[in-house]
Design an enzyme around this catalytic site. Structure first.
Site, PDB file in Angstrom:
ATOM      1  N   ALA A  78       0.846  -1.203   0.000  1.00 53.41           N
ATOM      2  CA  ALA A  78       0.000   0.000   0.000  1.00 53.41           C
ATOM      3  C   ALA A  78       0.874   1.242   0.000  1.00 53.41           C
ATOM      4  CB  ALA A  78      -0.952  -0.060   1.178  1.00 53.41           C
ATOM      5  N   SER A  79       0.423   2.318   0.662  1.00 59.88           N
ATOM      6  CA  SER A  79       1.121   3.589   0.494  1.00 59.88           C
ATOM      7  C   SER A  79       2.471   3.653   1.210  1.00 59.88           C
ATOM      8  CB  SER A  79       0.235   4.734   0.970  1.00 59.88           C
ATOM      9  OG  SER A  79      -0.005   4.610   2.346  1.00 59.88           O
ATOM     10  N   LEU A  80       2.580   2.987   2.368  1.00 64.98           N
ATOM     11  CA  LEU A  80       3.800   3.154   3.162  1.00 64.98           C
ATOM     12  C   LEU A  80       4.622   1.883   3.284  1.00 64.98           C
ATOM     13  CD1 LEU A  80       2.165   5.070   6.151  1.00 64.98           C
ATOM     14  CD2 LEU A  80       3.294   6.062   4.164  1.00 64.98           C
ATOM     15  N   ALA A  81       3.978   0.757   3.025  1.00 62.72           N
ATOM     16  CA  ALA A  81       4.648  -0.506   3.327  1.00 62.72           C
ATOM     17  C   ALA A  81       4.160  -1.623   2.430  1.00 62.72           C
ATOM     18  CB  ALA A  81       4.361  -0.883   4.788  1.00 62.72           C
ATOM     19  N   GLN A  82       4.982  -2.710   2.388  1.00 63.30           N
ATOM     20  CA  GLN A  82       4.486  -3.920   1.750  1.00 63.30           C
ATOM     21  C   GLN A  82       4.478  -5.034   2.789  1.00 63.30           C
ATOM     22  OE1 GLN A  82       7.446  -3.735  -1.414  1.00 63.30           O
ATOM     23  NE2 GLN A  82       8.120  -5.818  -0.892  1.00 63.30           N
ATOM     24  N   VAL A  83       3.595  -6.002   2.567  1.00 57.84           N
ATOM     25  CA  VAL A  83       3.360  -7.029   3.574  1.00 57.84           C
ATOM     26  C   VAL A  83       3.744  -8.403   3.032  1.00 57.84           C
ATOM     27  CG1 VAL A  83       1.549  -8.184   4.927  1.00 57.84           C
ATOM     28  CG2 VAL A  83       1.614  -5.683   4.788  1.00 57.84           C
ATOM     29  N   LYS A  92       4.730  -6.454   8.054  1.00 55.60           N
ATOM     30  CA  LYS A  92       4.563  -5.176   7.335  1.00 55.60           C
ATOM     31  C   LYS A  92       5.890  -4.435   7.398  1.00 55.60           C
ATOM     32  CE  LYS A  92       1.890  -0.859   7.691  1.00 55.60           C
ATOM     33  NZ  LYS A  92       0.653  -0.234   8.160  1.00 55.60           N
ATOM     34  N   ASP A 144      -8.985   5.281   9.021  1.00 55.39           N
ATOM     35  CA  ASP A 144      -8.644   5.042   7.619  1.00 55.39           C
ATOM     36  C   ASP A 144      -9.418   3.857   7.015  1.00 55.39           C
ATOM     37  OD1 ASP A 144      -7.285   5.627   5.315  1.00 55.39           O
ATOM     38  OD2 ASP A 144      -5.375   4.745   5.912  1.00 55.39           O
TER      39      ASP A 144
HETATM   40  N1  LIG Z   1      -2.577  -8.991   9.455  1.00 56.99           N
HETATM   41  C1  LIG Z   1      -2.794  -9.013   8.145  1.00 56.99           C
HETATM   42  N2  LIG Z   1      -3.369 -10.093   7.559  1.00 56.99           N
HETATM   43  C2  LIG Z   1      -3.587 -10.132   6.232  1.00 56.99           C
HETATM   44  N3  LIG Z   1      -3.290  -9.126   5.384  1.00 56.99           N
HETATM   45  C3  LIG Z   1      -2.720  -8.025   5.887  1.00 56.99           C
HETATM   46  C4  LIG Z   1      -2.454  -7.899   7.287  1.00 56.99           C
HETATM   47  N4  LIG Z   1      -1.902  -6.692   7.508  1.00 56.99           N
HETATM   48  C5  LIG Z   1      -1.848  -6.081   6.310  1.00 56.99           C
HETATM   49  N5  LIG Z   1      -2.331  -6.866   5.333  1.00 56.99           N
HETATM   50  C6  LIG Z   1      -2.426  -6.542   3.884  1.00 56.99           C
HETATM   51  O1  LIG Z   1      -1.402  -5.641   3.544  1.00 56.99           O
HETATM   52  C7  LIG Z   1      -1.929  -4.435   2.998  1.00 56.99           C
HETATM   53  C8  LIG Z   1      -1.034  -3.272   3.388  1.00 56.99           C
HETATM   54  O2  LIG Z   1      -0.960  -3.143   4.798  1.00 56.99           O
HETATM   55  P1  LIG Z   1      -1.321  -1.777   5.509  1.00 56.99           P
HETATM   56  O3  LIG Z   1      -2.684  -1.361   5.105  1.00 56.99           O
HETATM   57  O4  LIG Z   1      -1.109  -1.931   6.964  1.00 56.99           O
HETATM   58  O5  LIG Z   1      -0.201  -0.838   4.849  1.00 56.99           O
HETATM   59  P2  LIG Z   1      -0.158   0.774   4.698  1.00 56.99           P
HETATM   60  O6  LIG Z   1       0.927   1.091   3.749  1.00 56.99           O
HETATM   61  O7  LIG Z   1      -0.095   1.398   6.048  1.00 56.99           O
HETATM   62  O8  LIG Z   1      -1.568   1.056   4.063  1.00 56.99           O
HETATM   63  P3  LIG Z   1      -2.294   2.463   3.727  1.00 56.99           P
HETATM   64  O9  LIG Z   1      -1.857   2.816   2.356  1.00 56.99           O
HETATM   65  O10 LIG Z   1      -3.715   2.048   3.791  1.00 56.99           O
HETATM   66  O11 LIG Z   1      -1.905   3.444   4.788  1.00 56.99           O
HETATM   67  C9  LIG Z   1      -3.352  -4.366   3.505  1.00 56.99           C
HETATM   68  O12 LIG Z   1      -4.170  -3.635   2.630  1.00 56.99           O
HETATM   69  C10 LIG Z   1      -3.734  -5.846   3.556  1.00 56.99           C
HETATM   70  O13 LIG Z   1      -4.152  -6.283   2.274  1.00 56.99           O
HETATM   71 MG   LIG Z   2      -3.626   0.134   4.483  1.00 52.57          MG
END
Ligand SMILES: Nc1ncnc2c1ncn2[C@@H]1O[C@H](COP(=O)(O)OP(=O)(O)OP(=O)(O)O)[C@@H](O)[C@H]1O
Ligand SMILES: [Mg+2]
Length: 451
Positions: A138-143, A157, A289
């Protein structure tokens, strides 16, 4: 010396100016394409609709490419637009939704290094298994999905290396734009909004804080078996790495898969609405969010909240006054609305309460004649027109920054309710929460100071 928002050094000025120029150029292209359709007097209504649809598609693709290239706050903005299925053109929703959880990813070597810097060991030592290919981004991280040595299935994450500087640069640019606009156009002063954005965006980069917020909401909602928040594994968590239990859920906006699993989308909408009523009105601490990438659904149904990076803590007086405002809007009590808006810190140029009343009324007017649980796009132009006419006469001169995240949640929720084709009654669902809080704290004395 420019103000630092995230604590990171912004990108050097040429890069900063380059980002600014790329966004500006794309904005101009999009604007001119729409203007061309608007100015073409020869089109029949059907041709015009087709021309707009074509431009929506092309422009959405262009915006997608720009955001995927520049990352940072641009992705956040696109996530918001893509979540507004209630008001945004469907072409935008379809194209930009990819930025909710499928942003182009970083090479694995960068991710490995980031984990080692944060946790002192490489992922293949830390975990029993670790998927090289991310499950989402997503915007800040990959999982990445992994298994601990104890056999626990987890989501790792990992913050994109260097994202702090990108975010810092974007905040500086946005801040500059807002200041310029406020100077040129007195009626478009969004500096109050900027302060709140600059306060909360850096917090999203601190995953320890995110883990704490997740635990706080989990505790507040622990009595609800239909809401789930994955647990944080603190031994694997640092400022830029967050490890939580992996959830094999269905994305909330994936209606075909929800139906296939025998889950009623309307039930999901109800749980989600109640979850927000309780977070905002009862506890005053909420996940701010709720775009579709941050909500999953498990059988039951159980609604899963992930990503607590953007969480808001309301001051106690503000929470109570907001409950009073909600009550007044629901009861269509004009005087109550004006009093509650003032108690929250809203101010208008003159003492005439009509602007505040119009603002309050616009909430139920936006739901349209059928009182939908989301913005009815058919009535929106008329509601906006009426509201801006009244606001031009007596403009709002002060908006409390604490309201921003509530408005954000209301907007995102409206989009989700539309996606879920919800028939949830807002009156029956929100009413009891608002009434209980408003009554518990007594009547609002006229002209009470901001909470
Ligand atoms: N515990 C989890 N179990 C399954 N999928 C997860 C989990 N945590 C995160 N994800 C997946 O990873 C994606 C990215 O994580 P997250 O939303 O925390 O990142 P972000 O960069 O902070 O997102 P955003 O752009 O919304 O701020 C999520 O949209 C989801 O699809
Ligand atoms: Mg997210």
């Amino acid at each position: 010396m420019a103000r630092s928002f995230t604590g990171a050094r912004p990108l050097p000025l040429p890069h900063r100016a380059q980002r600014f120029a790329i966004v500006g150029w794309n904005f101009l292209v999009v604007y001119l394409r729409y203007k061309r359709v608007q100015k073409n007097k020869k089109l029949t209504p059907e041709e015009r609709a087709r021309a707009y649809s074509r431009e929506h598609q092309r422009n959405a693709e262009r915006i997608y490419r720009t955001a995927a290239r520049l990352e940072g706050l641009l992705i956040k903005t696109c996530q918001f637009i893509s979540s507004r299925a209630d008001v945004a053109p469907p072409e935008y929703v379809a194209v930009l939704s990819r930025l909710q959880d499928q942003v182009p990813t970083r090479p694995f070597a960068q991710i490995e290094d980031q984990i080692e810097r944060e946790l002192g060991r490489r992922p293949d030592e830390l975990f029993a298994t670790f998927s090289r290919k991310p499950v989402a981004s997503a915007s800040l991280a990959q999982v990445h999905r992994a298994t601990t040595h104890e056999g626990r299935d987890v989501a790792v994450k990992v913050q994109y290396p260097g994202i702090e500087r990108t975010v810092e640069t974007d905040l500086q640019n946005l801040s500059l734009l807002v200041r310029l606009l406020a100077r040129i156009e007195k009626n478009y002063d969004f500096r109050w909004l900027m302060d709140e954005v600059c306060k909360y965006t850096p917090r999203e980069l601190d995953f320890v804080m995110e883990g704490q917020s997740a635990e706080r909401v989990a505790k507040d909602l622990r009595h609800r078996s239909d809401i789930h928040i994955p647990a944080v594994l603190w031994e694997y968590t640092a400022r830029r790495v967050l490890v939580t239990d992996f959830v094999k859920g269905i994305k909330i906006s994936d209606i075909p898969r929800l139906l296939e699993a025998g889950i009623d989308p309307n039930q999901v909408a109800l749980i989600m609405t109640e979850a927000y009523c309780e977070q905002i009105l009862v506890h005053g601490f909420f996940h701010a969010d709720p775009h579709p990438g941050n909500l999953l659904v498990l059988p039951g149904p159980r609604v899963v909240f992930i990503d607590f990076g953007l969480s808001k803590d309301l001051p106690e007086g503000f929470r109570v006054n907001y409950a009073r405002l909600t009550m007044a809007i629901m009861q269509q009590d004009d005087q109550g609305m004006a009093d509650a808006f003032r108690a929250l810190g809203f101010r208008t140029k003159s003492d005439d309460p009509q602007s505040l009343i119009a603002l309050g009324r616009s909430f139920f007017e936006a739901a349209g004649p059928e009182a939908k649980p989301y913005v009815d796009a058919d009535v929106m132009p008329e509601v906006n027109e009426r509201l801006s006419r009244i606001l031009t006469e007596n403009p709002v001169t002060a908006i409390p920054p604490d309201i921003l995240m509530i408005f954000r949640v209301i907007g995102l929720m409206s989009g989700l309710q539309k996606r879920l084709d919800s028939t949830v009654s807002m009156f029956d669902t929100i009413g009891p929460y608002a009434r209980e809080q408003a009554e518990k704290h007594g009547r609002l004395p006229a002209g009470e100071a901001a909470g």
